[in-house]
Design a protein around this motif. Structure first.
Motif, PDB file in Angstrom:
ATOM      1  N   ARG A  67       0.843  -1.193   0.000  1.00  0.00           N
ATOM      2  CA  ARG A  67       0.000   0.000   0.000  1.00  0.00           C
ATOM      3  C   ARG A  67       0.880   1.247   0.000  1.00  0.00           C
ATOM      4  O   ARG A  67       2.042   1.192   0.410  1.00  0.00           O
ATOM      5  CB  ARG A  67      -0.926  -0.032   1.219  1.00  0.00           C
ATOM      6  N   LYS A  69       1.346   3.759   1.709  1.00  0.00           N
ATOM      7  CA  LYS A  69       2.000   4.248   2.927  1.00  0.00           C
ATOM      8  C   LYS A  69       3.239   3.435   3.299  1.00  0.00           C
ATOM      9  O   LYS A  69       3.972   3.815   4.201  1.00  0.00           O
ATOM     10  CB  LYS A  69       1.008   4.225   4.083  1.00  0.00           C
ATOM     11  N   ARG A 221      -2.453  -6.065  10.056  1.00  0.00           N
ATOM     12  CA  ARG A 221      -3.681  -5.576  10.674  1.00  0.00           C
ATOM     13  C   ARG A 221      -4.766  -5.468   9.592  1.00  0.00           C
ATOM     14  O   ARG A 221      -4.570  -4.790   8.590  1.00  0.00           O
ATOM     15  CB  ARG A 221      -3.420  -4.202  11.281  1.00  0.00           C
ATOM     16  N   GLU A 412      -0.171   1.076  15.852  1.00  0.00           N
ATOM     17  CA  GLU A 412      -0.184   2.486  15.432  1.00  0.00           C
ATOM     18  C   GLU A 412       0.721   2.689  14.220  1.00  0.00           C
ATOM     19  O   GLU A 412       0.348   3.351  13.255  1.00  0.00           O
ATOM     20  CB  GLU A 412       0.299   3.378  16.581  1.00  0.00           C
ATOM     21  N   MET A 415      -0.795   1.259  11.100  1.00  0.00           N
ATOM     22  CA  MET A 415      -1.865   2.086  10.532  1.00  0.00           C
ATOM     23  C   MET A 415      -1.287   3.320   9.853  1.00  0.00           C
ATOM     24  O   MET A 415      -1.736   3.727   8.793  1.00  0.00           O
ATOM     25  CB  MET A 415      -2.846   2.508  11.628  1.00  0.00           C
ATOM     26  N   ALA A 416      -0.272   3.922  10.499  1.00  0.00           N
ATOM     27  CA  ALA A 416       0.299   5.146   9.935  1.00  0.00           C
ATOM     28  C   ALA A 416       1.125   4.852   8.698  1.00  0.00           C
ATOM     29  O   ALA A 416       1.261   5.688   7.806  1.00  0.00           O
ATOM     30  CB  ALA A 416       1.166   5.834  10.977  1.00  0.00           C
TER      31      ALA A 416
END
Lengths: 434, 113
Positions: A67, A69, A221, A412, A415-416
């Motif tokens: 992805r 990110k 996740r 975290e 996700m970031a």
């Protein structure tokens, strides 16, 4: 490589190559006694560069599949391998791979090879190339192998822990395997295992290690409920193209000459990649109704991986068969992965582990010299040894690295995105006005 | 009917969506945006501290009937508030919606959502 010299085309080029090299050194290293074959040296220099080109190729291949990110973090997994393994190789890994066996043949050791000090003016008597060229060529394999593993646990691993993991993995898994299969006194080499360019050492070992690490770390996740589509298939295709080009150095360079065996390996490589790619999109077209670009790229890789151990011993027809079979088996392995639900993010095991095993074992059915039951058993044993050793050691390494440093990224951070959290950067900054 | 526009951190998008789905709010539009609120996030670029003029954020647009406004707001608050609340967690804007038209059928109003 050396494995192919003894077995590949039935010409025994001398199995005491490194003993020979070290005795030349012991005698004071008389380089004038051995002439440099400039043709072979030129091709080996080219091959060395081609194999290095595969690493940014792999970075693009993997980078496009994650992805947006995580694109920088994933590409950095490949690039940092160039730094870490590049330094380790010169420092001690070459000595561990190609020195004389120590600790019961667990790995090699030759103090002359530390920092490559002892080979400054060595011309290899069997290959007539400077040993620096051979050492650098081999070093590229040590770079790309741990980088391949990263595909299995992409998008969820801490950067620092990854760096420590590949350094330890290189020393404890790659170096011993490389020694066993390619050094003159390695036990798999002496057993007669055929691994022309690294089906066992590179692909089986990285694939199975990736699987173990991915199972230990658990899924990303949100996997598999959330869609995790590739951010840039254009880059993935470019990467697959670079890998194909680089693979000519990987396989044809593994002949360590510039002659007939080189041409045979190069032809087998081309034939297998083309057949693998074609078979994959035919399968997809039949099974899903559409031929995907990612499928074509995966087929290229499956074909190349499968022909890697076999490039020196199969004719073009056999190479095409291996490539096509590997594409079918890898395609099935990825379907099975989705059924089983484990998260091998970029199918490092599904393509490299499975394709490498297919190539290493099935090559005996397509050998120039004809099928041999003995060879079949040897190939099974070599693949089994590599799998068992890589799996067990990798499990130990991931557990230790995880307990000491924490291998899995925090929720975290996941996700970031790894790019921002571990590198303070974004791959596609221009998507946002600033 | 209301239009709920939320500006949130990029990294909480997955969590907010999970909370929204749990509250049975499925219809959503998401865009990448850049903007500036109270947050001053320092970044390091080639060793130098720089403050980006505009911070990257995610924008959610959700049109909903009145009874879904509170569940929707609560879901966004639960998902988007970080570490008990920090500067930069974002904003939720609620504006009245005059009408909604489903292009496929021409339906209007609440049932077109």
């Amino acid at each position: 490589m050396i494995g192919r010299c003894a077995l590949g085309c039935g010409v025994a080029l001398g199995t005491v190559l490194f003993l020979g090299a070290s005795s030349a050194l012991a005698a004071g290293g008389s380089p004038e006694a051995v002439t440099v074959d400039s043709g072979a040296t030129a091709w080996m220099l080219t091959s060395t560069a081609l194999v290095l080109l595969m690493v940014p190729g792999l970075a693009m291949f993997y980078g496009g599949l994650v992805r947006s990110k995580n694109v920088i973090g994933t590409m950095m997994h490949s690039f940092t391998a160039m730094g870490i393994m590049g330094v380790l190789w010169v420092t001690i890994s070459y000595a561990m791979c190609f020195g004389d066996g120590v600790l019961g043949g667990w790995f090699g050791w030759n103090p002359d090879y530390v920092l490559l000090r002892g080979i400054d003016d060595t011309i290899m008597p069997d290959f007539h190339i400077p040993e620096y060229v051979f050492a650098m060529f081999q070093g590229k394999f040590a770079i790309i192998t741990p980088a391949l593993i990263a595909g299995a646990f992409a998008e969820r691993v801490r950067f620092r822990s990854y760096c420590i993991f590949i350094a330890v993995w290189g020393l404890l898994v790659y170096n011993p395997l490389c020694h066993w299969v390619w050094a003159a006194d390695g036990f798999l080499f002496k057993m007669g295992a055929i691994d022309f360019a690294g089906g066992t050492v590179v692909h089986i070992s990285s694939g199975i290690s990736g699987l173990v690490a991915a199972l230990y770390l658990g899924a990303r996740r949100g996997y598999p409920a959330s869609a995790m589509h590739p951010n840039n298939l254009v880059m993935t295709l470019m990467g697959a193209g670079l890998l194909w080009v680089g693979w000519f150095g990987f396989n044809a360079g593994s002949s360590v000459q510039s002659g007939l065996a080189t041409a045979q390996a190069l032809t087998a490589t081309q034939a297998a990649a083309a057949a693998g790619a074609l078979m994959w999109i035919l399968l997809e077209g039949w099974h899903q109704g559409k031929a995907t670009a990612l499928g074509f790229a995966s087929g290229i890789l499956a074909g190349l991986v499968a022909v890697t151990p076999a490039a020196g011993v199969v004719r073009p027809g056999g190479a095409m068969a291996l490539g096509a079979i590997a594409a079918c088996v890898c395609y099935g392995a990825i379907l099975l992965k989705n059924r089983l639900g484990y998260d091998d993010s970029l199918d490092a095991f599904g393509v490299h582990g499975v394709g490498g095993t297919v190539g290493a074992i099935l090559l005996v059915f397509f050998m120039r010299d004809g099928f041999s039951t003995h060879q079949f058993v040897v190939q099974l044993q070599a693949a089994g040894v590599a799998m068992a050793y890589a799996a067990v050691l990798t499990l130990v390494i991931v557990i230790v690295v995880d307990k000491v440093f924490g291998l899995r990224a925090s929720a975290e951070a996941e996700m970031a995105g790894l790019d921002h959290v571990y590198h303070g950067e974004r791959g596609y900054g221009l998507l946002n006005a600033n | 009917m209301k239009l709920i526009t939320a500006i949130i951190r990029e990294n909480v998008l997955d969590r907010v969506r999970e909370k929204l789905l749990a509250a049975e709010i499925y219809r959503i539009t998401v865009t990448r945006v850049s903007g500036r609120g109270q947050q001053m996030s320092e970044e390091i670029y080639r060793g130098q501290r720089v403050v980006p003029g505009l911070n990257p954020k995610m924008r959610l647009d959700i049109a909903c009937n009145d009874e879904f406004v509170e569940p929707c707001v609560n879901a966004i608050l639960e998902g988007a508030r970080t570490d008990g609340g920090r500067v930069g967690d974002g904003k939720i804007l609620i504006t009245p919606l005059e009408d909604i038209i489903r292009i496929r059928t021409g339906e209007r109003g609440g049932k077109a959502i």
